[in-house]
Design a protein around this motif. Structure first.
Motif, PDB file in Angstrom:
ATOM      1  N   ALA A  42      65.485 -66.009  -7.510  1.00  0.00           N
ATOM      2  CA  ALA A  42      65.768 -67.184  -6.684  1.00  0.00           C
ATOM      3  C   ALA A  42      64.454 -67.768  -6.205  1.00  0.00           C
ATOM      4  CB  ALA A  42      66.651 -66.817  -5.492  1.00  0.00           C
ATOM      5  N   VAL A  43      64.429 -69.086  -6.062  1.00  0.00           N
ATOM      6  CA  VAL A  43      63.264 -69.779  -5.515  1.00  0.00           C
ATOM      7  C   VAL A  43      63.751 -70.779  -4.475  1.00  0.00           C
ATOM      8  CG1 VAL A  43      61.375 -71.393  -5.993  1.00  0.00           C
ATOM      9  CG2 VAL A  43      61.829 -69.500  -7.566  1.00  0.00           C
ATOM     10  N   MET A  44      63.115 -70.752  -3.303  1.00  0.00           N
ATOM     11  CA  MET A  44      63.386 -71.733  -2.264  1.00  0.00           C
ATOM     12  C   MET A  44      62.170 -72.642  -2.150  1.00  0.00           C
ATOM     13  SD  MET A  44      62.836 -73.005   1.003  1.00  0.00           S
ATOM     14  CE  MET A  44      61.634 -71.830   1.591  1.00  0.00           C
ATOM     15  N   ILE A  45      62.412 -73.946  -2.085  1.00  0.00           N
ATOM     16  CA  ILE A  45      61.329 -74.898  -1.898  1.00  0.00           C
ATOM     17  C   ILE A  45      61.680 -75.789  -0.711  1.00  0.00           C
ATOM     18  CG2 ILE A  45      62.264 -76.511  -3.627  1.00  0.00           C
ATOM     19  CD1 ILE A  45      59.302 -77.127  -4.352  1.00  0.00           C
ATOM     20  N   ASN A  46      60.749 -75.918   0.224  1.00  0.00           N
ATOM     21  CA  ASN A  46      60.971 -76.742   1.406  1.00  0.00           C
ATOM     22  C   ASN A  46      60.945 -78.216   1.047  1.00  0.00           C
ATOM     23  OD1 ASN A  46      61.515 -75.639   3.942  1.00  0.00           O
ATOM     24  ND2 ASN A  46      59.442 -74.850   4.164  1.00  0.00           N
ATOM     25  N   ILE A  47      61.774 -78.977   1.717  1.00  0.00           N
ATOM     26  CA  ILE A  47      61.714 -80.434   1.624  1.00  0.00           C
ATOM     27  C   ILE A  47      60.928 -80.910   2.842  1.00  0.00           C
ATOM     28  CG2 ILE A  47      63.031 -82.586   1.543  1.00  0.00           C
ATOM     29  CD1 ILE A  47      65.416 -80.854   0.475  1.00  0.00           C
ATOM     30  N   LEU A  48      59.651 -81.176   2.634  1.00  0.00           N
ATOM     31  CA  LEU A  48      58.767 -81.603   3.718  1.00  0.00           C
ATOM     32  C   LEU A  48      58.643 -83.128   3.700  1.00  0.00           C
ATOM     33  CD1 LEU A  48      55.939 -78.923   3.340  1.00  0.00           C
ATOM     34  CD2 LEU A  48      57.893 -78.876   4.904  1.00  0.00           C
ATOM     35  N   GLY A  49      58.656 -83.720   4.881  1.00  0.00           N
ATOM     36  CA  GLY A  49      58.523 -85.162   4.976  1.00  0.00           C
ATOM     37  C   GLY A  49      57.201 -85.646   4.397  1.00  0.00           C
ATOM     38  N   GLU A  50      57.248 -86.808   3.747  1.00  0.00           N
ATOM     39  CA  GLU A  50      56.062 -87.364   3.099  1.00  0.00           C
ATOM     40  C   GLU A  50      55.627 -88.685   3.718  1.00  0.00           C
ATOM     41  OE1 GLU A  50      57.835 -87.426  -0.793  1.00  0.00           O
ATOM     42  OE2 GLU A  50      56.828 -85.565  -1.377  1.00  0.00           O
ATOM     43  N   THR A  69      67.376 -74.341  -2.827  1.00  0.00           N
ATOM     44  CA  THR A  69      67.329 -73.006  -3.424  1.00  0.00           C
ATOM     45  C   THR A  69      67.892 -73.086  -4.835  1.00  0.00           C
ATOM     46  OG1 THR A  69      67.567 -71.888  -1.290  1.00  0.00           O
ATOM     47  CG2 THR A  69      68.131 -70.621  -3.253  1.00  0.00           C
ATOM     48  N   VAL A  70      67.173 -72.498  -5.784  1.00  0.00           N
ATOM     49  CA  VAL A  70      67.618 -72.445  -7.170  1.00  0.00           C
ATOM     50  C   VAL A  70      67.738 -70.973  -7.563  1.00  0.00           C
ATOM     51  CG1 VAL A  70      67.158 -73.157  -9.551  1.00  0.00           C
ATOM     52  CG2 VAL A  70      66.428 -74.619  -7.654  1.00  0.00           C
ATOM     53  N   VAL A  71      68.819 -70.621  -8.230  1.00  0.00           N
ATOM     54  CA  VAL A  71      69.060 -69.240  -8.642  1.00  0.00           C
ATOM     55  C   VAL A  71      69.166 -69.173 -10.165  1.00  0.00           C
ATOM     56  CG1 VAL A  71      70.201 -68.632  -6.478  1.00  0.00           C
ATOM     57  CG2 VAL A  71      71.554 -69.487  -8.400  1.00  0.00           C
ATOM     58  N   GLY A  72      68.872 -67.992 -10.711  1.00  0.00           N
ATOM     59  CA  GLY A  72      68.952 -67.838 -12.153  1.00  0.00           C
ATOM     60  C   GLY A  72      68.536 -66.451 -12.591  1.00  0.00           C
ATOM     61  N   ASP A  73      68.202 -66.342 -13.858  1.00  0.00           N
ATOM     62  CA  ASP A  73      67.912 -65.035 -14.456  1.00  0.00           C
ATOM     63  C   ASP A  73      66.432 -64.728 -14.587  1.00  0.00           C
ATOM     64  OD1 ASP A  73      70.666 -64.536 -14.822  1.00  0.00           O
ATOM     65  OD2 ASP A  73      70.658 -65.698 -16.682  1.00  0.00           O
ATOM     66  N   ASN A  74      65.591 -65.766 -14.585  1.00  0.00           N
ATOM     67  CA  ASN A  74      64.162 -65.582 -14.820  1.00  0.00           C
ATOM     68  C   ASN A  74      63.379 -66.332 -13.752  1.00  0.00           C
ATOM     69  OD1 ASN A  74      61.539 -66.846 -16.123  1.00  0.00           O
ATOM     70  ND2 ASN A  74      61.929 -64.905 -17.181  1.00  0.00           N
ATOM     71  N   LEU A  75      62.480 -65.627 -13.059  1.00  0.00           N
ATOM     72  CA  LEU A  75      61.797 -66.212 -11.912  1.00  0.00           C
ATOM     73  C   LEU A  75      60.960 -67.432 -12.294  1.00  0.00           C
ATOM     74  CD1 LEU A  75      61.372 -65.917  -8.867  1.00  0.00           C
ATOM     75  CD2 LEU A  75      59.408 -64.450  -9.357  1.00  0.00           C
ATOM     76  N   GLN A  76      60.248 -67.369 -13.412  1.00  0.00           N
ATOM     77  CA  GLN A  76      59.408 -68.493 -13.806  1.00  0.00           C
ATOM     78  C   GLN A  76      60.253 -69.720 -14.134  1.00  0.00           C
ATOM     79  OE1 GLN A  76      56.031 -68.529 -13.506  1.00  0.00           O
ATOM     80  NE2 GLN A  76      56.292 -70.723 -13.888  1.00  0.00           N
ATOM     81  N   VAL A 101      63.266 -70.396 -13.001  1.00  0.00           N
ATOM     82  CA  VAL A 101      63.860 -70.876 -11.758  1.00  0.00           C
ATOM     83  C   VAL A 101      62.826 -71.652 -10.934  1.00  0.00           C
ATOM     84  CG1 VAL A 101      64.847 -70.104  -9.554  1.00  0.00           C
ATOM     85  CG2 VAL A 101      65.634 -69.079 -11.679  1.00  0.00           C
ATOM     86  N   TYR A 102      61.596 -71.173 -10.947  1.00  0.00           N
ATOM     87  CA  TYR A 102      60.506 -71.847 -10.234  1.00  0.00           C
ATOM     88  C   TYR A 102      60.320 -73.272 -10.763  1.00  0.00           C
ATOM     89  CZ  TYR A 102      55.858 -72.141  -7.954  1.00  0.00           C
ATOM     90  OH  TYR A 102      54.773 -72.487  -7.181  1.00  0.00           O
ATOM     91  N   GLU A 103      60.316 -73.414 -12.077  1.00  0.00           N
ATOM     92  CA  GLU A 103      60.158 -74.743 -12.668  1.00  0.00           C
ATOM     93  C   GLU A 103      61.337 -75.653 -12.317  1.00  0.00           C
ATOM     94  OE1 GLU A 103      57.423 -75.855 -14.119  1.00  0.00           O
ATOM     95  OE2 GLU A 103      56.557 -73.872 -13.696  1.00  0.00           O
ATOM     96  N   GLN A 104      62.549 -75.097 -12.329  1.00  0.00           N
ATOM     97  CA  GLN A 104      63.739 -75.884 -11.976  1.00  0.00           C
ATOM     98  C   GLN A 104      63.681 -76.336 -10.518  1.00  0.00           C
ATOM     99  OE1 GLN A 104      67.132 -73.447 -12.979  1.00  0.00           O
ATOM    100  NE2 GLN A 104      66.373 -73.106 -15.054  1.00  0.00           N
ATOM    101  N   ALA A 105      63.176 -75.469  -9.644  1.00  0.00           N
ATOM    102  CA  ALA A 105      63.064 -75.825  -8.229  1.00  0.00           C
ATOM    103  C   ALA A 105      62.079 -76.972  -8.033  1.00  0.00           C
ATOM    104  CB  ALA A 105      62.631 -74.608  -7.419  1.00  0.00           C
ATOM    105  N   LYS A 106      60.950 -76.920  -8.718  1.00  0.00           N
ATOM    106  CA  LYS A 106      59.967 -78.007  -8.597  1.00  0.00           C
ATOM    107  C   LYS A 106      60.533 -79.323  -9.159  1.00  0.00           C
ATOM    108  CE  LYS A 106      56.578 -75.533 -10.477  1.00  0.00           C
ATOM    109  NZ  LYS A 106      55.223 -75.120 -10.951  1.00  0.00           N
ATOM    110  N   GLU A 107      61.289 -79.223 -10.240  1.00  0.00           N
ATOM    111  CA  GLU A 107      61.905 -80.436 -10.825  1.00  0.00           C
ATOM    112  C   GLU A 107      62.940 -81.033  -9.843  1.00  0.00           C
ATOM    113  OE1 GLU A 107      63.589 -79.485 -14.588  1.00  0.00           O
ATOM    114  OE2 GLU A 107      61.659 -78.897 -15.483  1.00  0.00           O
ATOM    115  N   ALA A 108      63.742 -80.182  -9.241  1.00  0.00           N
ATOM    116  CA  ALA A 108      64.756 -80.666  -8.296  1.00  0.00           C
ATOM    117  C   ALA A 108      64.083 -81.330  -7.093  1.00  0.00           C
ATOM    118  CB  ALA A 108      65.654 -79.513  -7.842  1.00  0.00           C
TER     119      ALA A 108
END
Length: 387
Positions: A319-327, A365-372, A374-381
């Motif tokens: 799982a990867v969590m990415i914050n939504i920070l104001g820009e 938060t993005v969940v899946g089977d492979n950390l790398q 999932v990390y890429e999917q989180a950044k794309e989202a």
């Protein structure tokens, strides 16, 4: 996710009213967990009308440090807790003496609020922390320079979070600016460690002393704010075990009740150091809502009401969590440039009406089977969302 309760526990939940000092996003997610578990409702105290938590809880509008407002909150509930630590410990101690139930204890909060006192407490109990020294006179900084050299970090003892209250000193040229930044606050200095990774773990302890830890995660910071969390941390299992053991020992020594976010350093020599403790749910634990059997918010409610602690096992391999920070600064206006996979991507917007640069507006938060992967999917989202 919701864990089953025994009949006795379900009766306790149905009859226990909980008050929360603070109505921000942590109060919001505590309220959501309380609804799912069957608590009759949360009451929160927050100075901002229509705070994020007011979407799922009754809100009293008032200062977090006002003894009268805190008394009004305490009188409405069976158990009092908090989602922010920069609050009035003296007023909370007075409430405790009057017989109100409050977790974590005000005496613990007083230790954690003062980061220098926190370091002293940990060091005296053999918990590994970076070398530190109180700065009471300019000569004290000279002692630190002579002892450790550069770089150093000058830190405020109180009211410091997300890097606010820290100033890095790489050479003598930085000293004046560091003191100017932190003004006339009470200060201490720490030796800078040569870091490999920054790690974190959520650890809970209930009233009867049961302790449970969630998986150790890696934290990636942006401008001193916890920005991305990788779960589980891509580290040797021995480090996972060591961090969890230190976390359990620390919370047992503090006699903590509730959930605690503990940040650690892993240096390039393979040594683990405890950085600091938050006596509440924490950004590093947001991934647990979807990725673990028991979220950090449900676990906190279980701990303060002395229920059995829930399973902390992960429901997905990664799982990867990415914050939504104001820009920017201005009215919040969330927009997606493309759709996302709602089965694997979970979006939490906190309902804040105004966005500000680096303000925490939500998380993904993005969940899946492979950390790398999932990390890429989180950044794309995250890239597909403007707010």
């Amino acid at each position: 996710m919701k864990q089953s309760l025994s009949t006795q526990e379900a009766q306790r939940v149905a009859s226990t009213h909980i008050g929360v000092v603070g109505g921000g996003q942590l109060g919001l997610m505590l309220g959501e967990a309380a609804q799912q578990m069957g608590f009759p409702g949360l009451v929160v105290l927050d100075p901002t009308p229509q705070s994020p938590a007011s979407a799922v809880a009754e809100q009293l509008v008032g200062s977090l440090k006002d003894p009268v407002a805190l008394q009004q909150l305490a009188a409405r509930v069976d158990i009092l807790t908090y989602e922010i630590e920069h609050i009035n410990t003296e007023a909370l101690s007075a409430l405790q003496k009057q017989g109100y139930t409050l977790y974590p204890a005000p005496s613990l909060l007083a230790i954690i609020q003062n980061k220098y006192r926190q370091k002293e407490f940990l060091s005296q109990r053999g918990i590994p922390v970076a070398p530190f020294l109180s700065i009471d006179t300019p000569a004290d900084l000279e002692i630190a320079i002579e002892r450790w050299g550069f770089p150093l970090v000058l830190k405020a003892k109180k009211d410091a979070y997300d890097g606010r209250g820290n100033a890095r000193i790489n050479s003598r040229d930085d000293i004046e600016a560091a003191f100017q930044k932190l003004g006339d606050r009470e200060l201490y200095v720490e030796q800078c460690l040569d870091l490999e990774k920054e790690l974190g773990v959520m650890v809970a302890r209930n009233v009867r002393g049961e302790i449970a830890t969630h998986p150790v995660v890696e934290m990636i910071h942006a401008r001193d704010i916890c920005h991305i969390v990788l779960a589980p941390a891509p580290i040797d299992p021995a480090f996972q075990q060591e961090v969890q053991e230190i976390a359990r020992r620390t919370i047992a020594d503090l006699e903590g009740v509730g959930i605690f976010g503990i940040e650690f350093f892993l240096d390039k020599q393979g040594k683990i150091w405890l950085n600091e403790i938050a006596p509440r749910p924490h950004n590093l634990g947001h991934y647990t809502i979807e990725a673990c059997e028991t979220s950090q918010f449900e676990q906190h409610l279980r701990a303060v009401t002395d229920l059995s602690l829930g399973s902390t096992a992960m429901r997905y391999p990664a799982a990867v969590m990415i914050n939504i920070l104001g820009e920017r600064n201005g009215p919040a206006d969330p927009r997606w440039s493309k759709p996302y996979d709602a089965e694997r991507v979970f979006v939490h917007l906190y309902g804040k009406r105004e966005t500000k640069i680096d303000r925490k507006m939500g998380h993904i938060t993005v969940v899946g089977d492979n950390l790398q992967d999932v990390y890429e999917q989180a950044k794309e989202a995250r890239a597909a969302l403007s707010i």
